[in-house]
Design a protein around this motif. Structure first.
Motif, PDB file in Angstrom:
ATOM      1  N   LYS A 138      24.367  55.233  16.162  1.00 42.69           N
ATOM      2  CA  LYS A 138      25.184  54.655  14.910  1.00 42.69           C
ATOM      3  C   LYS A 138      24.571  53.706  14.196  1.00 42.69           C
ATOM      4  N   ARG A 139      23.813  52.741  15.088  1.00 38.91           N
ATOM      5  CA  ARG A 139      23.194  51.566  14.081  1.00 38.91           C
ATOM      6  C   ARG A 139      21.941  52.472  13.288  1.00 38.91           C
ATOM      7  N   ALA A 140      21.256  53.524  13.681  1.00 36.12           N
ATOM      8  CA  ALA A 140      20.196  54.052  13.042  1.00 36.12           C
ATOM      9  C   ALA A 140      21.082  54.889  11.827  1.00 36.12           C
ATOM     10  N   GLY A 141      22.180  55.515  12.088  1.00 36.02           N
ATOM     11  CA  GLY A 141      22.847  56.072  10.879  1.00 36.02           C
ATOM     12  C   GLY A 141      23.299  55.147   9.775  1.00 36.02           C
ATOM     13  N   LYS A 142      23.708  53.749  10.138  1.00 37.00           N
ATOM     14  CA  LYS A 142      23.977  52.624   9.135  1.00 37.00           C
ATOM     15  C   LYS A 142      22.803  52.195   8.524  1.00 37.00           C
ATOM     16  N   SER A 143      21.423  52.100   9.059  1.00 38.55           N
ATOM     17  CA  SER A 143      20.507  51.637   8.417  1.00 38.55           C
ATOM     18  C   SER A 143      19.828  53.043   7.555  1.00 38.55           C
ATOM     19  N   MET A 144      20.000  54.183   7.868  1.00 40.25           N
ATOM     20  CA  MET A 144      19.776  55.402   7.128  1.00 40.25           C
ATOM     21  C   MET A 144      20.553  55.268   5.945  1.00 40.25           C
ATOM     22  N   LYS A 145      21.745  55.291   6.121  1.00 31.13           N
ATOM     23  CA  LYS A 145      22.891  55.009   4.920  1.00 31.13           C
ATOM     24  C   LYS A 145      22.589  54.127   3.958  1.00 31.13           C
ATOM     25  N   LYS A 146      22.231  52.855   4.328  1.00 30.16           N
ATOM     26  CA  LYS A 146      21.766  51.725   3.498  1.00 30.16           C
ATOM     27  C   LYS A 146      20.608  52.298   2.753  1.00 30.16           C
ATOM     28  N   LYS A 147      19.581  52.881   3.295  1.00 30.29           N
ATOM     29  CA  LYS A 147      18.465  53.163   2.701  1.00 30.29           C
ATOM     30  C   LYS A 147      18.598  54.251   1.730  1.00 30.29           C
ATOM     31  N   LEU A 148      19.418  55.385   1.825  1.00 29.33           N
ATOM     32  CA  LEU A 148      19.730  56.520   1.137  1.00 29.33           C
ATOM     33  C   LEU A 148      20.589  55.742  -0.045  1.00 29.33           C
ATOM     34  N   THR A 149      21.536  55.138   0.111  1.00 29.35           N
ATOM     35  CA  THR A 149      22.417  54.333  -0.905  1.00 29.35           C
ATOM     36  C   THR A 149      21.363  53.609  -1.934  1.00 29.35           C
ATOM     37  N   LYS A 150      20.652  53.106  -1.206  1.00 31.48           N
ATOM     38  CA  LYS A 150      19.424  52.218  -2.102  1.00 31.48           C
ATOM     39  C   LYS A 150      18.749  53.082  -2.799  1.00 31.48           C
ATOM     40  N   ASP A 151      18.127  54.221  -2.355  1.00 29.80           N
ATOM     41  CA  ASP A 151      17.221  54.936  -3.021  1.00 29.80           C
ATOM     42  C   ASP A 151      18.185  55.818  -4.087  1.00 29.80           C
ATOM     43  N   ALA A 152      19.305  56.222  -3.850  1.00 24.12           N
ATOM     44  CA  ALA A 152      19.979  56.973  -4.836  1.00 24.12           C
ATOM     45  C   ALA A 152      20.333  56.188  -5.906  1.00 24.12           C
ATOM     46  N   LYS A 153      20.509  54.647  -5.944  1.00 24.80           N
ATOM     47  CA  LYS A 153      20.613  53.762  -6.824  1.00 24.80           C
ATOM     48  C   LYS A 153      19.509  53.680  -7.760  1.00 24.80           C
ATOM     49  N   LEU A 154      18.228  53.618  -7.147  1.00 25.93           N
ATOM     50  CA  LEU A 154      17.272  53.661  -7.802  1.00 25.93           C
ATOM     51  C   LEU A 154      16.793  54.754  -8.693  1.00 25.93           C
ATOM     52  N   LEU A 155      16.975  56.099  -7.954  1.00 25.13           N
ATOM     53  CA  LEU A 155      16.934  57.221  -8.723  1.00 25.13           C
ATOM     54  C   LEU A 155      18.011  57.243  -9.991  1.00 25.13           C
ATOM     55  N   LYS A 156      19.245  56.906  -9.947  1.00 25.71           N
ATOM     56  CA  LYS A 156      19.992  56.792 -11.082  1.00 25.71           C
ATOM     57  C   LYS A 156      19.485  55.891 -12.090  1.00 25.71           C
ATOM     58  N   ILE A 157      19.034  54.909 -11.662  1.00 23.29           N
ATOM     59  CA  ILE A 157      18.389  53.838 -12.665  1.00 23.29           C
ATOM     60  C   ILE A 157      17.246  54.608 -13.426  1.00 23.29           C
ATOM     61  N   THR A 158      16.368  55.258 -12.727  1.00 20.95           N
ATOM     62  CA  THR A 158      15.342  55.646 -13.139  1.00 20.95           C
ATOM     63  C   THR A 158      15.497  56.755 -14.155  1.00 20.95           C
ATOM     64  N   LEU A 159      16.794  57.449 -13.905  1.00 20.14           N
ATOM     65  CA  LEU A 159      16.949  58.756 -14.686  1.00 20.14           C
ATOM     66  C   LEU A 159      17.794  58.232 -15.979  1.00 20.14           C
ATOM     67  N   CYS A 160      18.496  56.958 -15.759  1.00 16.86           N
ATOM     68  CA  CYS A 160      18.929  56.539 -17.138  1.00 16.86           C
ATOM     69  C   CYS A 160      18.085  56.023 -18.080  1.00 16.86           C
ATOM     70  N   ARG A 161      16.925  55.321 -17.331  1.00 17.49           N
ATOM     71  CA  ARG A 161      15.836  54.927 -18.266  1.00 17.49           C
ATOM     72  C   ARG A 161      14.970  56.034 -19.060  1.00 17.49           C
ATOM     73  N   GLN A 162      14.829  57.051 -18.265  1.00 19.59           N
ATOM     74  CA  GLN A 162      14.110  58.219 -18.973  1.00 19.59           C
ATOM     75  C   GLN A 162      15.144  59.000 -19.768  1.00 19.59           C
ATOM     76  N   LYS A 163      16.370  58.932 -19.744  1.00 17.71           N
ATOM     77  CA  LYS A 163      17.273  59.417 -20.711  1.00 17.71           C
ATOM     78  C   LYS A 163      17.144  58.586 -21.868  1.00 17.71           C
ATOM     79  N   GLU A 164      17.276  57.334 -21.701  1.00 25.55           N
ATOM     80  CA  GLU A 164      17.363  56.494 -22.930  1.00 25.55           C
ATOM     81  C   GLU A 164      15.897  56.576 -23.688  1.00 25.55           C
ATOM     82  N   ARG A 165      14.793  56.851 -23.206  1.00 21.22           N
ATOM     83  CA  ARG A 165      13.551  57.117 -23.657  1.00 21.22           C
ATOM     84  C   ARG A 165      13.605  58.316 -24.310  1.00 21.22           C
ATOM     85  N   ASP A 166      14.026  59.656 -23.909  1.00 21.32           N
ATOM     86  CA  ASP A 166      14.094  60.674 -24.517  1.00 21.32           C
ATOM     87  C   ASP A 166      14.906  60.579 -25.805  1.00 21.32           C
ATOM     88  N   CYS A 167      16.102  59.627 -26.068  1.00 17.03           N
ATOM     89  CA  CYS A 167      16.753  59.824 -27.204  1.00 17.03           C
ATOM     90  C   CYS A 167      16.332  59.023 -28.303  1.00 17.03           C
TER      91      CYS A 167
END
Length: 167
Positions: A138-167
């Motif tokens: 359970k502890r490992a799952g919680k830390s994995m969830k935090k890490k995946l959430t953090k990585d998902a947010k970083l990916l969204k930010i990166t994709l939004c910036r990439q989209k802004e540059r293309d436009c």
């Protein structure tokens, strides 16, 4: 004696025995009720089944012995058989079989307790081990969830910036 009188006496005797059998079977229910506690609904259902079975048995006896004709001395014989049995040995039989059945059940509980004690001990140890394992998971799952959430947010930010540059 004539054959008619002998058949009537035998019919009375069979009625007397039917009363004893009915009361003996009901004592079996009383023994079970002493050993295993019953609620009111179960007692009522048992009594209903018992009396239906008794009615069928008495009807069958009347049908076989007397062509289905109800004779009052047969009712008197059955009642007399019930009273004689109830007043003579019924309480002794109920007490004896209640004690025997209670002792038998108590003995089986002890035997099963001894036989299944190692299984219960192993089961408790397995539950403790699984509990520790699941808590760590359970502890490992919680830390994995935090890490995946953090990585998902970083990916969204990166994709939004990439989209802004293309436009």
């Amino acid at each position: 004696m004539s054959q008619n009188i002998i058949s009537e006496v035998m019919f009375f005797f069979h009625s007397f025995l039917m009363g004893i059998v009915i009361t003996f079977v009901y004592d079996g229910f009383l023994v079970l009720r002493r050993v295993i506690r019953h609620n009111l609904l179960l007692i009522s259902l048992e009594d209903m089944v018992f009396w239906i079975a008794c009615a069928i048995g008495v009807f069958y006896m009347l049908y076989e012995e007397n062509n289905g004709v109800l004779r009052w001395f047969a009712v008197f014989g059955a009642a007399l058989g019930m009273i004689v049995y109830k007043e003579s040995i019924s309480s002794l039989i109920v007490n004896f079989f209640s004690k025997v059945l209670s002792g038998f059940i108590h003995l089986w509980i002890k035997v099963f307790g001894l036989v299944f004690r190692p299984v219960c001990i192993l089961g408790r140890k397995a539950c403790r081990f699984l509990g520790k394992f699941l808590r760590k998971g359970k502890r490992a799952g919680k830390s994995m969830k935090k890490k995946l959430t953090k990585d998902a947010k970083l990916l969204k930010i990166t994709l939004c910036r990439q989209k802004e540059r293309d436009c």
